[in-house]
Motif scaffolding. Structure first.
Motif, PDB file in Angstrom:
ATOM      1  N   LYS A  65       0.901  -1.346   0.031  1.00 52.20           N
ATOM      2  CA  LYS A  65       0.012  -0.049  -0.099  1.00 52.20           C
ATOM      3  C   LYS A  65       0.837   1.355   0.050  1.00 52.20           C
ATOM      4  O   LYS A  65       0.845   2.321  -0.799  1.00 52.20           O
ATOM      5  CB  LYS A  65      -0.869  -0.061   1.284  1.00 52.20           C
ATOM      6  N   THR A  66       1.970   1.092   0.767  1.00 56.34           N
ATOM      7  CA  THR A  66       2.730   2.421   0.853  1.00 56.34           C
ATOM      8  C   THR A  66       3.581   2.616  -0.461  1.00 56.34           C
ATOM      9  O   THR A  66       3.585   3.730  -0.890  1.00 56.34           O
ATOM     10  CB  THR A  66       3.935   2.021   2.044  1.00 56.34           C
ATOM     11  N   ASN A  67       3.906   1.555  -1.140  1.00 54.82           N
ATOM     12  CA  ASN A  67       4.651   1.640  -2.350  1.00 54.82           C
ATOM     13  C   ASN A  67       3.677   2.024  -3.408  1.00 54.82           C
ATOM     14  O   ASN A  67       4.123   2.897  -4.277  1.00 54.82           O
ATOM     15  CB  ASN A  67       5.290   0.325  -2.749  1.00 54.82           C
ATOM     16  N   PHE A  68       2.412   1.525  -3.170  1.00 58.29           N
ATOM     17  CA  PHE A  68       1.520   2.020  -4.386  1.00 58.29           C
ATOM     18  C   PHE A  68       1.085   3.600  -4.433  1.00 58.29           C
ATOM     19  O   PHE A  68       1.019   4.400  -5.304  1.00 58.29           O
ATOM     20  CB  PHE A  68       0.254   1.322  -4.195  1.00 58.29           C
ATOM     21  N   ILE A  69       0.965   4.070  -2.910  1.00 55.89           N
ATOM     22  CA  ILE A  69       0.578   5.572  -2.738  1.00 55.89           C
ATOM     23  C   ILE A  69       1.976   6.477  -3.217  1.00 55.89           C
ATOM     24  O   ILE A  69       1.751   7.442  -3.986  1.00 55.89           O
ATOM     25  CB  ILE A  69       0.525   5.812  -1.197  1.00 55.89           C
ATOM     26  N   GLN A  70       3.280   5.936  -2.837  1.00 48.20           N
ATOM     27  CA  GLN A  70       4.329   6.473  -3.512  1.00 48.20           C
ATOM     28  C   GLN A  70       4.521   6.610  -4.700  1.00 48.20           C
ATOM     29  O   GLN A  70       4.946   7.734  -5.602  1.00 48.20           O
ATOM     30  CB  GLN A  70       5.632   5.969  -2.819  1.00 48.20           C
ATOM     31  N   ARG A  71       4.222   5.608  -5.482  1.00 48.66           N
ATOM     32  CA  ARG A  71       4.068   5.642  -6.832  1.00 48.66           C
ATOM     33  C   ARG A  71       3.315   6.523  -7.635  1.00 48.66           C
ATOM     34  O   ARG A  71       3.754   7.101  -8.605  1.00 48.66           O
ATOM     35  CB  ARG A  71       4.059   4.117  -7.613  1.00 48.66           C
ATOM     36  N   LEU A  72       2.018   6.663  -7.376  1.00 43.28           N
ATOM     37  CA  LEU A  72       1.246   7.208  -7.935  1.00 43.28           C
ATOM     38  C   LEU A  72       0.999   8.895  -7.195  1.00 43.28           C
ATOM     39  O   LEU A  72       0.317   9.854  -7.505  1.00 43.28           O
ATOM     40  CB  LEU A  72      -0.245   6.824  -7.611  1.00 43.28           C
TER      41      LEU A  72
ATOM     42  N   ALA B 190      -9.330  -0.165  -5.732  1.00 42.13           N
ATOM     43  CA  ALA B 190      -9.629   0.814  -4.695  1.00 42.13           C
ATOM     44  C   ALA B 190      -9.308   2.226  -5.516  1.00 42.13           C
ATOM     45  O   ALA B 190      -9.944   3.147  -5.127  1.00 42.13           O
ATOM     46  CB  ALA B 190      -8.915   0.676  -3.426  1.00 42.13           C
ATOM     47  N   TYR B 191      -8.246   2.364  -6.136  1.00 41.02           N
ATOM     48  CA  TYR B 191      -7.749   3.520  -6.760  1.00 41.02           C
ATOM     49  C   TYR B 191      -8.889   4.020  -7.927  1.00 41.02           C
ATOM     50  O   TYR B 191      -9.301   5.230  -7.919  1.00 41.02           O
ATOM     51  CB  TYR B 191      -6.462   3.503  -7.387  1.00 41.02           C
ATOM     52  N   ARG B 192      -9.188   3.039  -8.650  1.00 39.22           N
ATOM     53  CA  ARG B 192     -10.183   3.213  -9.696  1.00 39.22           C
ATOM     54  C   ARG B 192     -11.373   3.824  -9.058  1.00 39.22           C
ATOM     55  O   ARG B 192     -12.140   4.560  -9.609  1.00 39.22           O
ATOM     56  CB  ARG B 192     -10.496   2.069 -10.505  1.00 39.22           C
TER      57      ARG B 192
ATOM     58  N   VAL C 144      -3.849   7.723 -15.536  1.00 42.04           N
ATOM     59  CA  VAL C 144      -2.864   7.438 -14.403  1.00 42.04           C
ATOM     60  C   VAL C 144      -2.302   6.034 -14.277  1.00 42.04           C
ATOM     61  O   VAL C 144      -1.085   5.807 -14.484  1.00 42.04           O
ATOM     62  CB  VAL C 144      -3.151   8.081 -13.266  1.00 42.04           C
ATOM     63  N   LEU C 145      -3.340   5.091 -14.278  1.00 41.98           N
ATOM     64  CA  LEU C 145      -2.955   3.688 -14.086  1.00 41.98           C
ATOM     65  C   LEU C 145      -2.385   3.194 -15.427  1.00 41.98           C
ATOM     66  O   LEU C 145      -1.457   2.452 -15.508  1.00 41.98           O
ATOM     67  CB  LEU C 145      -4.332   2.881 -13.671  1.00 41.98           C
ATOM     68  N   ARG C 146      -2.920   3.566 -16.610  1.00 39.05           N
ATOM     69  CA  ARG C 146      -2.338   3.330 -17.705  1.00 39.05           C
ATOM     70  C   ARG C 146      -0.993   3.690 -17.979  1.00 39.05           C
ATOM     71  O   ARG C 146      -0.118   2.941 -18.208  1.00 39.05           O
ATOM     72  CB  ARG C 146      -3.111   3.552 -18.919  1.00 39.05           C
ATOM     73  N   ASN C 147      -0.677   4.860 -17.767  1.00 39.91           N
ATOM     74  CA  ASN C 147       0.684   4.988 -17.812  1.00 39.91           C
ATOM     75  C   ASN C 147       1.627   4.434 -16.729  1.00 39.91           C
ATOM     76  O   ASN C 147       2.679   4.101 -16.899  1.00 39.91           O
ATOM     77  CB  ASN C 147       0.915   6.825 -17.290  1.00 39.91           C
ATOM     78  N   LEU C 148       1.209   4.167 -15.651  1.00 32.48           N
ATOM     79  CA  LEU C 148       2.007   3.446 -14.686  1.00 32.48           C
ATOM     80  C   LEU C 148       2.154   2.181 -15.017  1.00 32.48           C
ATOM     81  O   LEU C 148       3.414   1.550 -14.917  1.00 32.48           O
ATOM     82  CB  LEU C 148       0.991   3.369 -13.170  1.00 32.48           C
ATOM     83  N   LYS C 149       1.259   1.481 -15.537  1.00 29.99           N
ATOM     84  CA  LYS C 149       1.462  -0.007 -16.260  1.00 29.99           C
ATOM     85  C   LYS C 149       2.620   0.036 -17.280  1.00 29.99           C
ATOM     86  O   LYS C 149       3.115  -1.019 -17.684  1.00 29.99           O
ATOM     87  CB  LYS C 149       0.103  -0.490 -16.581  1.00 29.99           C
TER      88      LYS C 149
END
Length: 91
Positions: free
Chosen positions: A23-30, A65-67, A75-80
């Protein structure tokens, strides 16, 4: 019986740590903050209470949850895309 309980408790602690780290890594990436972060944490907490929640599917639950809180799928597409490029370059 006590050893089984100890193993179960240890497994729960490891899963909780894995979830918190992901969760922490996901928050930091976005780079979430403020209102978006609060809404995400609420949505993720609701997902954790579901019977279908498994620590092995943590990335899927984080993305869902982010969606729920963010209307911008770009944002998610760019991350992937960035992750795919990184994996390709690593190999």
């Amino acid at each position: 019986m006590i050893s089984k309980l100890a193993e179960k408790k240890a497994r729960q602690m490891l899963e909780a740590d894995k979830i918190a780290q992901a969760k922490t890594n996901f928050i930091q990436r976005l780079k979430m903050d403020g209102e978006e972060l609060t809404q995400f944490q609420e949505a993720f907490s609701e997902r954790m209470e579901l019977k279908s929640f498994k620590a092995s599917d943590i990335e899927k639950h984080l993305e869902k949850a982010y969606r729920e809180v963010n209307d911008d799928p770009e944002v998610l597409r760019n991350l992937k895309n960035q992750e795919a490029i990184g994996k390709t370059m690593a190999t």
